[in-house]
Design a protein around this motif. Structure first.
Motif, PDB file in Angstrom:
ATOM      1  N   ARG A  49      54.188  25.185  30.221  1.00  0.00           N
ATOM      2  CA  ARG A  49      55.500  25.346  30.861  1.00  0.00           C
ATOM      3  C   ARG A  49      55.543  24.650  32.215  1.00  0.00           C
ATOM      4  N   TYR A  50      54.424  24.699  32.948  1.00  0.00           N
ATOM      5  CA  TYR A  50      54.425  24.114  34.299  1.00  0.00           C
ATOM      6  C   TYR A  50      53.779  22.730  34.346  1.00  0.00           C
ATOM      7  N   GLY A  51      53.417  22.209  33.177  1.00  0.00           N
ATOM      8  CA  GLY A  51      52.858  20.865  33.128  1.00  0.00           C
ATOM      9  C   GLY A  51      51.521  20.724  33.843  1.00  0.00           C
ATOM     10  N   ILE A  52      50.695  21.745  33.728  1.00  0.00           N
ATOM     11  CA  ILE A  52      49.378  21.722  34.376  1.00  0.00           C
ATOM     12  C   ILE A  52      48.299  21.564  33.293  1.00  0.00           C
ATOM     13  N   LEU A  53      47.382  20.616  33.482  1.00  0.00           N
ATOM     14  CA  LEU A  53      46.303  20.436  32.507  1.00  0.00           C
ATOM     15  C   LEU A  53      45.296  21.593  32.621  1.00  0.00           C
ATOM     16  N   PRO A  54      44.719  21.984  31.470  1.00  0.00           N
ATOM     17  CA  PRO A  54      43.852  23.177  31.439  1.00  0.00           C
ATOM     18  C   PRO A  54      42.678  23.144  32.429  1.00  0.00           C
ATOM     19  N   HIS A  55      42.095  21.959  32.671  1.00  0.00           N
ATOM     20  CA  HIS A  55      40.920  21.944  33.557  1.00  0.00           C
ATOM     21  C   HIS A  55      41.294  22.307  34.996  1.00  0.00           C
ATOM     22  N   ARG A  56      42.614  22.358  35.281  1.00  0.00           N
ATOM     23  CA  ARG A  56      43.040  22.706  36.641  1.00  0.00           C
ATOM     24  C   ARG A  56      43.195  24.214  36.826  1.00  0.00           C
ATOM     25  N   LEU A  57      42.904  24.974  35.790  1.00  0.00           N
ATOM     26  CA  LEU A  57      42.886  26.431  35.936  1.00  0.00           C
ATOM     27  C   LEU A  57      41.453  26.930  35.850  1.00  0.00           C
ATOM     28  N   VAL A  58      41.034  27.642  36.881  1.00  0.00           N
ATOM     29  CA  VAL A  58      39.719  28.272  36.883  1.00  0.00           C
ATOM     30  C   VAL A  58      39.912  29.792  36.753  1.00  0.00           C
ATOM     31  N   VAL A  59      39.246  30.377  35.781  1.00  0.00           N
ATOM     32  CA  VAL A  59      39.335  31.814  35.544  1.00  0.00           C
ATOM     33  C   VAL A  59      38.141  32.469  36.235  1.00  0.00           C
ATOM     34  N   GLU A  60      38.422  33.226  37.310  1.00  0.00           N
ATOM     35  CA  GLU A  60      37.328  33.878  38.048  1.00  0.00           C
ATOM     36  C   GLU A  60      37.065  35.268  37.493  1.00  0.00           C
TER      37      GLU A  60
ATOM     38  N   ALA B  76      42.178  28.754  41.221  1.00  0.00           N
ATOM     39  CA  ALA B  76      41.261  29.757  40.676  1.00  0.00           C
ATOM     40  C   ALA B  76      41.933  31.118  40.774  1.00  0.00           C
ATOM     41  N   VAL B  77      42.002  31.808  39.652  1.00  0.00           N
ATOM     42  CA  VAL B  77      42.698  33.097  39.591  1.00  0.00           C
ATOM     43  C   VAL B  77      41.696  34.196  39.229  1.00  0.00           C
ATOM     44  N   ASN B  78      41.772  35.315  39.955  1.00  0.00           N
ATOM     45  CA  ASN B  78      40.871  36.448  39.684  1.00  0.00           C
ATOM     46  C   ASN B  78      41.390  37.276  38.518  1.00  0.00           C
ATOM     47  N   PHE B  79      40.482  37.647  37.631  1.00  0.00           N
ATOM     48  CA  PHE B  79      40.856  38.461  36.467  1.00  0.00           C
ATOM     49  C   PHE B  79      40.065  39.761  36.442  1.00  0.00           C
ATOM     50  N   SER B  80      40.735  40.835  36.052  1.00  0.00           N
ATOM     51  CA  SER B  80      40.073  42.121  35.839  1.00  0.00           C
ATOM     52  C   SER B  80      39.683  42.240  34.366  1.00  0.00           C
ATOM     53  N   PRO B  81      38.669  43.074  34.089  1.00  0.00           N
ATOM     54  CA  PRO B  81      38.204  43.213  32.703  1.00  0.00           C
ATOM     55  C   PRO B  81      39.329  43.494  31.698  1.00  0.00           C
ATOM     56  N   MET B  82      40.266  44.352  32.089  1.00  0.00           N
ATOM     57  CA  MET B  82      41.318  44.745  31.131  1.00  0.00           C
ATOM     58  C   MET B  82      42.243  43.611  30.729  1.00  0.00           C
ATOM     59  N   GLN B  83      42.223  42.517  31.489  1.00  0.00           N
ATOM     60  CA  GLN B  83      43.117  41.403  31.152  1.00  0.00           C
ATOM     61  C   GLN B  83      42.601  40.572  29.983  1.00  0.00           C
ATOM     62  N   PHE B  84      41.334  40.812  29.604  1.00  0.00           N
ATOM     63  CA  PHE B  84      40.771  40.014  28.509  1.00  0.00           C
ATOM     64  C   PHE B  84      41.120  40.618  27.163  1.00  0.00           C
ATOM     65  N   GLU B  85      42.376  40.431  26.786  1.00  0.00           N
ATOM     66  CA  GLU B  85      42.867  40.881  25.496  1.00  0.00           C
ATOM     67  C   GLU B  85      43.154  39.647  24.663  1.00  0.00           C
ATOM     68  N   SER B  86      43.209  39.861  23.366  1.00  0.00           N
ATOM     69  CA  SER B  86      43.309  38.699  22.460  1.00  0.00           C
ATOM     70  C   SER B  86      44.470  37.742  22.748  1.00  0.00           C
ATOM     71  N   PRO B  87      45.638  38.199  23.238  1.00  0.00           N
ATOM     72  CA  PRO B  87      46.695  37.196  23.472  1.00  0.00           C
ATOM     73  C   PRO B  87      46.467  36.308  24.696  1.00  0.00           C
ATOM     74  N   LEU B  88      45.442  36.583  25.505  1.00  0.00           N
ATOM     75  CA  LEU B  88      45.293  35.845  26.769  1.00  0.00           C
ATOM     76  C   LEU B  88      45.203  34.323  26.597  1.00  0.00           C
ATOM     77  N   PRO B  89      44.325  33.817  25.706  1.00  0.00           N
ATOM     78  CA  PRO B  89      44.236  32.345  25.604  1.00  0.00           C
ATOM     79  C   PRO B  89      45.572  31.683  25.275  1.00  0.00           C
TER      80      PRO B  89
END
Ligand code: C2E
Ligand code: MG
Ligand code: MG
Ligand code: MG
Length: 290
Positions: free
Chosen positions: A139-150, A117-130
């Motif tokens: 790149r690291y071979g991690i499936l998307p459900h293993r990332l939690v956006v806090e 789970a990674v903490n995000f600040s408001p300014m990080q929500f820009e269109s290139p983020l997804p």
């Protein structure tokens, strides 16, 4: 404001303001040095599944390893970084460190379903983020459900349509969204219906006195029961933050919280340390009956 006027109306420097200005300048300077010299680290704190006692995931928490000042916590750093818009660059570093370290943990331990789970600040929500998330995970071979956006209410509160679109895209990728520090500030129940929330993290201020059968503890317990009931109805997992004692953990399990995080299990640590301990103990958090 703290500005004061002298007898003849002249501005007098307030030493407190001057101190704060200096402090900010120093933090800003440290941030630039840290970016240039790779002083930022993502420390991992385990999040425990209350029904199995196993580690469900880790929260990645930013630290700055300053050569003279030692290991610095995010408190003052994030605030200055958000004001000066440099948070984006720090956020990128922490995000990559978090995903890279999850991959490392996976290959060393076979924990193939744990999340970070990674903490995000408001300014990080820009269109290139997804797209950036897709590339990093790939790149690291991690499936998307293993990332939690806090995210906190600060991300949601202005109901910015662009942010809403980005959150929906991230959710569609399969990453999960967690509402952090829930129940504090201006956090509103309507966030749960307006945004794609998967996880609700109950703020540690509710957990602190929860084992007290009377007074504020009793009231906090009722609030936590209520938040858990609503969250479950909305199909969200509930995580309790700041669990420091076995007594608090016991109450939270009774209430039916899904996961718990706090010093009772482990403090945030470097992944190297977690791996070293795993080799010795085989477990990241103390196991029942051991
Ligand atoms: P948070 O996301 O709510 O993280 C939980 C905080 O509680 C962490 O503080 C953690 O070390 C602390 N904590 C964990 N268990 C316990 C416990 O049992 N008792 C107590 N008293 N505290 C506990 P930390 O690491 O100092 O981080 C503070 C805040 O800074 C975080 O709160 C988060 O809002 C922000 N933050 C941390 N890393 C990042 C990052 O990479 N990016 C952004 N934007 N914000 C970050
Ligand atoms: Mg958090
Ligand atoms: Mg929190
Ligand atoms: Mg917080």
């Amino acid at each position: 404001t703290r500005k004061r006027e002298g007898k003849n109306g002249a501005q007098i420097f307030d030493p407190v303001i001057l101190d704060r200005t200096r402090q900010r300048a120093e933090i800003e300077h440290d941030i630039h040095e840290a970016l240039d010299n790779d002083w930022f680290e993502a420390h991992f704190q385990p999040i425990v599944d209350t029904s199995s006692g196993e580690v469900a995931g880790f929260e990645a928490l930013m630290r700055m390893r300053h050569p003279d000042k030692g290991l610095l916590s995010p408190a003052g750093i994030i605030e200055v970084a958000e004001e000066t818009a440099i948070i984006g660059r720090i956020g990128d570093r922490i995000l990559e460190a978090a995903i890279a370290n999850l991959a490392r943990l996976t290959s060393h331990t076979g924990m193939s379903d744990t999340y970070v789970a990674v903490n995000f600040s408001p300014m990080q929500f820009e269109s290139p983020l997804p797209l950036r998330l897709v590339r990093l995970l790939d790149r690291y071979g991690i499936l998307p459900h293993r990332l939690v956006v806090e995210i906190t209410e600060a991300v949601l509160m202005h109901d910015n349509p662009e942010i809403r679109t980005i959150l929906n895209e991230i959710h569609t990728l399969g990453c999960r969204i967690a509402l952090d520090d829930f129940g504090t500030g201006y956090s509103s129940l309507s966030y749960m219906s307006r945004f794609p929330v998967d996880i609700v993290k109950i703020d540690q201020s509710f957990v602190r006195s929860i084992e007290d059968g009377s007074g504020i503890g009793q009231k906090n317990r009722m609030l936590v029961e209520g938040i858990a009931a609503i969250s479950h109805k909305m199909n969200c997992l509930v995580v309790a933050e700041g669990v420091e004692t076995a007594a608090q953990y016991g109450v939270l399990r009774e209430i039916g919280i899904d996961c718990a995080q706090g010093y009772h299990f482990a403090r945030p640590r470097q992944v190297d340390d977690i791996l070293a301990e795993l080799q010795q103990r085989k477990h990241i958090v103390p196991q029942k009956g051991s």
